[in-house]
Design a protein around this motif. Structure first.
Motif, PDB file in Angstrom:
ATOM      1  N   TYR A   1      32.673  20.522   5.380  1.00 60.32           N
ATOM      2  CA  TYR A   1      32.204  20.931   3.855  1.00 60.32           C
ATOM      3  C   TYR A   1      32.095  22.341   3.763  1.00 60.32           C
ATOM      4  CZ  TYR A   1      30.409  16.087   3.372  1.00 60.32           C
ATOM      5  OH  TYR A   1      30.554  14.810   3.312  1.00 60.32           O
ATOM      6  N   HIS A   2      32.589  23.101   4.780  1.00 54.00           N
ATOM      7  CA  HIS A   2      32.639  24.680   4.921  1.00 54.00           C
ATOM      8  C   HIS A   2      33.899  25.085   5.321  1.00 54.00           C
ATOM      9  CE1 HIS A   2      28.348  24.042   5.196  1.00 54.00           C
ATOM     10  NE2 HIS A   2      28.199  24.735   4.442  1.00 54.00           N
ATOM     11  N   SER A   3      34.933  25.045   4.336  1.00 54.43           N
ATOM     12  CA  SER A   3      36.307  25.350   4.928  1.00 54.43           C
ATOM     13  C   SER A   3      36.465  26.873   4.706  1.00 54.43           C
ATOM     14  CB  SER A   3      37.312  24.679   3.639  1.00 54.43           C
ATOM     15  OG  SER A   3      38.587  24.912   4.180  1.00 54.43           O
ATOM     16  N   TRP A   4      36.118  27.493   5.886  1.00 57.41           N
ATOM     17  CA  TRP A   4      36.093  28.927   5.959  1.00 57.41           C
ATOM     18  C   TRP A   4      37.582  29.513   6.171  1.00 57.41           C
ATOM     19  CZ3 TRP A   4      31.678  29.987  10.037  1.00 57.41           C
ATOM     20  CH2 TRP A   4      30.757  29.674   9.246  1.00 57.41           C
ATOM     21  N   SER A   5      37.956  30.519   5.624  1.00 58.78           N
ATOM     22  CA  SER A   5      39.042  31.176   5.720  1.00 58.78           C
ATOM     23  C   SER A   5      39.312  31.885   7.042  1.00 58.78           C
ATOM     24  CB  SER A   5      39.528  32.281   4.577  1.00 58.78           C
ATOM     25  OG  SER A   5      40.828  32.962   4.929  1.00 58.78           O
ATOM     26  N   SER A   6      40.401  32.024   7.728  1.00 62.93           N
ATOM     27  CA  SER A   6      40.605  32.542   8.924  1.00 62.93           C
ATOM     28  C   SER A   6      40.210  34.199   8.811  1.00 62.93           C
ATOM     29  CB  SER A   6      42.053  32.658   9.299  1.00 62.93           C
ATOM     30  OG  SER A   6      42.907  33.176   8.476  1.00 62.93           O
ATOM     31  N   LEU A   7      40.220  34.461   7.419  1.00 63.02           N
ATOM     32  CA  LEU A   7      39.904  36.106   7.300  1.00 63.02           C
ATOM     33  C   LEU A   7      38.142  36.262   7.769  1.00 63.02           C
ATOM     34  CD1 LEU A   7      41.841  36.850   4.065  1.00 63.02           C
ATOM     35  CD2 LEU A   7      42.368  37.396   6.396  1.00 63.02           C
ATOM     36  N   VAL A   8      37.408  35.431   7.549  1.00 68.78           N
ATOM     37  CA  VAL A   8      36.040  35.462   7.736  1.00 68.78           C
ATOM     38  C   VAL A   8      36.069  35.717   9.403  1.00 68.78           C
ATOM     39  CG1 VAL A   8      33.884  34.122   8.296  1.00 68.78           C
ATOM     40  CG2 VAL A   8      35.432  33.969   6.251  1.00 68.78           C
ATOM     41  N   TYR A   9      36.865  35.646  10.105  1.00 71.57           N
ATOM     42  CA  TYR A   9      36.918  36.083  11.425  1.00 71.57           C
ATOM     43  C   TYR A   9      37.571  37.327  11.804  1.00 71.57           C
ATOM     44  CZ  TYR A   9      35.761  31.128  12.549  1.00 71.57           C
ATOM     45  OH  TYR A   9      34.970  29.797  12.665  1.00 71.57           O
ATOM     46  N   ILE A  10      39.017  37.332  11.147  1.00 75.61           N
ATOM     47  CA  ILE A  10      39.720  38.457  11.382  1.00 75.61           C
ATOM     48  C   ILE A  10      39.339  39.957  10.907  1.00 75.61           C
ATOM     49  CG2 ILE A  10      42.243  39.182  10.919  1.00 75.61           C
ATOM     50  CD1 ILE A  10      43.063  36.183  10.841  1.00 75.61           C
ATOM     51  N   ILE A  11      38.931  39.720   9.816  1.00 77.01           N
ATOM     52  CA  ILE A  11      38.630  40.979   9.030  1.00 77.01           C
ATOM     53  C   ILE A  11      37.306  41.736   9.867  1.00 77.01           C
ATOM     54  CG2 ILE A  11      37.568  42.262   7.030  1.00 77.01           C
ATOM     55  CD1 ILE A  11      39.002  40.271   5.331  1.00 77.01           C
ATOM     56  N   PRO A  12      36.002  40.923   9.979  1.00 81.74           N
ATOM     57  CA  PRO A  12      35.014  41.609  10.834  1.00 81.74           C
ATOM     58  C   PRO A  12      35.444  42.111  12.245  1.00 81.74           C
ATOM     59  CG  PRO A  12      34.270  39.688   9.746  1.00 81.74           C
ATOM     60  CD  PRO A  12      35.790  39.715   9.634  1.00 81.74           C
ATOM     61  N   ILE A  13      36.337  41.417  12.822  1.00 80.48           N
ATOM     62  CA  ILE A  13      36.834  41.685  14.312  1.00 80.48           C
ATOM     63  C   ILE A  13      37.667  43.039  14.199  1.00 80.48           C
ATOM     64  CG2 ILE A  13      38.417  41.023  16.002  1.00 80.48           C
ATOM     65  CD1 ILE A  13      37.388  38.145  15.562  1.00 80.48           C
ATOM     66  N   VAL A  14      38.514  43.124  13.356  1.00 81.02           N
ATOM     67  CA  VAL A  14      39.423  44.176  13.011  1.00 81.02           C
ATOM     68  C   VAL A  14      38.562  45.451  12.802  1.00 81.02           C
ATOM     69  CG1 VAL A  14      41.311  45.476  11.617  1.00 81.02           C
ATOM     70  CG2 VAL A  14      41.475  42.982  12.438  1.00 81.02           C
ATOM     71  N   ILE A  15      37.467  45.285  11.908  1.00 79.94           N
ATOM     72  CA  ILE A  15      36.740  46.343  11.647  1.00 79.94           C
ATOM     73  C   ILE A  15      35.949  46.946  12.789  1.00 79.94           C
ATOM     74  CG2 ILE A  15      34.727  47.241  10.181  1.00 79.94           C
ATOM     75  CD1 ILE A  15      35.808  45.250   7.943  1.00 79.94           C
ATOM     76  N   PHE A  16      35.402  45.942  13.562  1.00 82.57           N
ATOM     77  CA  PHE A  16      34.519  46.302  14.675  1.00 82.57           C
ATOM     78  C   PHE A  16      35.491  46.852  15.873  1.00 82.57           C
ATOM     79  CE2 PHE A  16      33.273  44.822  18.968  1.00 82.57           C
ATOM     80  CZ  PHE A  16      31.937  45.390  19.278  1.00 82.57           C
ATOM     81  N   ALA A  17      36.653  46.504  15.864  1.00 84.61           N
ATOM     82  CA  ALA A  17      37.611  46.893  17.192  1.00 84.61           C
ATOM     83  C   ALA A  17      37.875  48.445  16.837  1.00 84.61           C
ATOM     84  CB  ALA A  17      38.774  46.152  17.137  1.00 84.61           C
ATOM     85  N   VAL A  18      38.162  48.557  15.500  1.00 81.12           N
ATOM     86  CA  VAL A  18      38.339  50.141  15.064  1.00 81.12           C
ATOM     87  C   VAL A  18      37.123  51.033  15.258  1.00 81.12           C
ATOM     88  CG1 VAL A  18      39.241  51.491  12.963  1.00 81.12           C
ATOM     89  CG2 VAL A  18      40.409  49.449  13.512  1.00 81.12           C
ATOM     90  N   LEU A  19      36.193  50.560  14.647  1.00 80.64           N
ATOM     91  CA  LEU A  19      34.779  51.450  14.628  1.00 80.64           C
ATOM     92  C   LEU A  19      34.402  51.504  15.997  1.00 80.64           C
ATOM     93  CD1 LEU A  19      32.875  49.852  11.350  1.00 80.64           C
ATOM     94  CD2 LEU A  19      34.239  51.971  11.520  1.00 80.64           C
ATOM     95  N   TYR A  20      34.391  50.586  16.860  1.00 84.31           N
ATOM     96  CA  TYR A  20      33.899  50.588  18.086  1.00 84.31           C
ATOM     97  C   TYR A  20      34.865  51.813  19.064  1.00 84.31           C
ATOM     98  CZ  TYR A  20      32.594  49.767  23.028  1.00 84.31           C
ATOM     99  OH  TYR A  20      32.328  49.915  24.357  1.00 84.31           O
ATOM    100  N   ASN A  21      35.807  51.885  18.784  1.00 84.26           N
ATOM    101  CA  ASN A  21      37.005  52.570  19.708  1.00 84.26           C
ATOM    102  C   ASN A  21      37.258  53.824  18.871  1.00 84.26           C
ATOM    103  OD1 ASN A  21      37.659  51.121  21.981  1.00 84.26           O
ATOM    104  ND2 ASN A  21      37.991  49.314  20.236  1.00 84.26           N
TER     105      ASN A  21
END
Length: 221
Positions: A123-143
């Motif tokens: 019932y909650h067909s999430w796009s993979s972007l729900v995972y990918i975008i936050p991870i990319v943003i976090f990886a850049v900001l953290y480093n």
């Protein structure tokens, strides 16, 4: 004698073996990228695996440049261009590593939801972007601090040979004031890195995979 043994060990392990394994990993990840790219329309799992393969490929290439090549060709550090390259590549290598760690975690989360909560997944067909975008943003900001840890410095010294004087310039990558700060080393480089890139993702991976394993066991009983 000890120094020669160390140099020989470094030459073999960080030079020949690292580059050999790295080339194998590069080919493997390129094949994975090609295969998962043809499957991205099917499942978010394939899209996550594609992104993970891209981050892994980047990290392997950066590692070979940073550690493998200098171990084989020590004189490469005498080139100013390579020193500038190193100072820019290192932060991106760290971004790739952080992204790879959390994309692996995201895949485990996706598998956990699919196996343990199938109706929620339905019932909650999430796009993979729900995972990918936050991870990319976090990886850049953290480093981001990694971009300010090193600088390329030119040191010129005068050498006298008889009546002649020669100016010799040595180019090297040196730590900045930020990189030398004891609090930065203690809290960011040690404490945060152990937590963010080690304990937290590893603990979650263990918990998620044990839960999925137990759930699959219940389904087969």
């Amino acid at each position: 004698m000890i120094m020669e043994s160390f140099l020989s060990f470094e030459f073999i392990m960080e030079g020949i073996i690292l580059i050999g394994v790295g080339l194998f990993g590069i080919v493997g990840n390129i094949l994975c990228i090609s295969w998962f790219a043809s499957k991205t329309a099917e499942k978010s799992f394939h899209q996550l695996m594609l992104t993970l393969a891209i981050f892994d490929l980047m990290y392997i290439i950066f590692s070979v440049i940073l550690f493998g090549i200098p171990s084989l060709f020590a004189r490469i550090y005498s080139y100013e261009e390579f020193n500038h390259l190193v100072s820019h590549i290192l932060p991106f290598a760290q971004i790739s590593l952080t992204g790879s760690i959390y994309l692996t975690l995201a895949i485990s989360v996706e598998r956990y939801i699919t196996v343990c909560h199938p109706f929620f997944k339905l019932y909650h067909s999430w796009s993979s972007l729900v995972y990918i975008i936050p991870i990319v943003i976090f990886a850049v900001l953290y480093n981001i601090p990694k971009f300010f840890e090193q600088r390329v410095q030119a040191l010129t010294s005068t050498v006298e040979l008889g009546e002649d004087k020669f100016n010799i310039t040595v180019i090297s990558v040196e730590p900045t004031q930020l990189r030398s700060d004891p609090n930065y080393i203690k809290f960011y480089m040690i404490v945060l890195n152990v937590l963010v890139n080690g304990i937290i993702p590893l603990s979650l991976l263990v918990i998620l995979n044990i839960t999925v394993y137990r759930k699959k066991g219940e389904l087969f009983l």
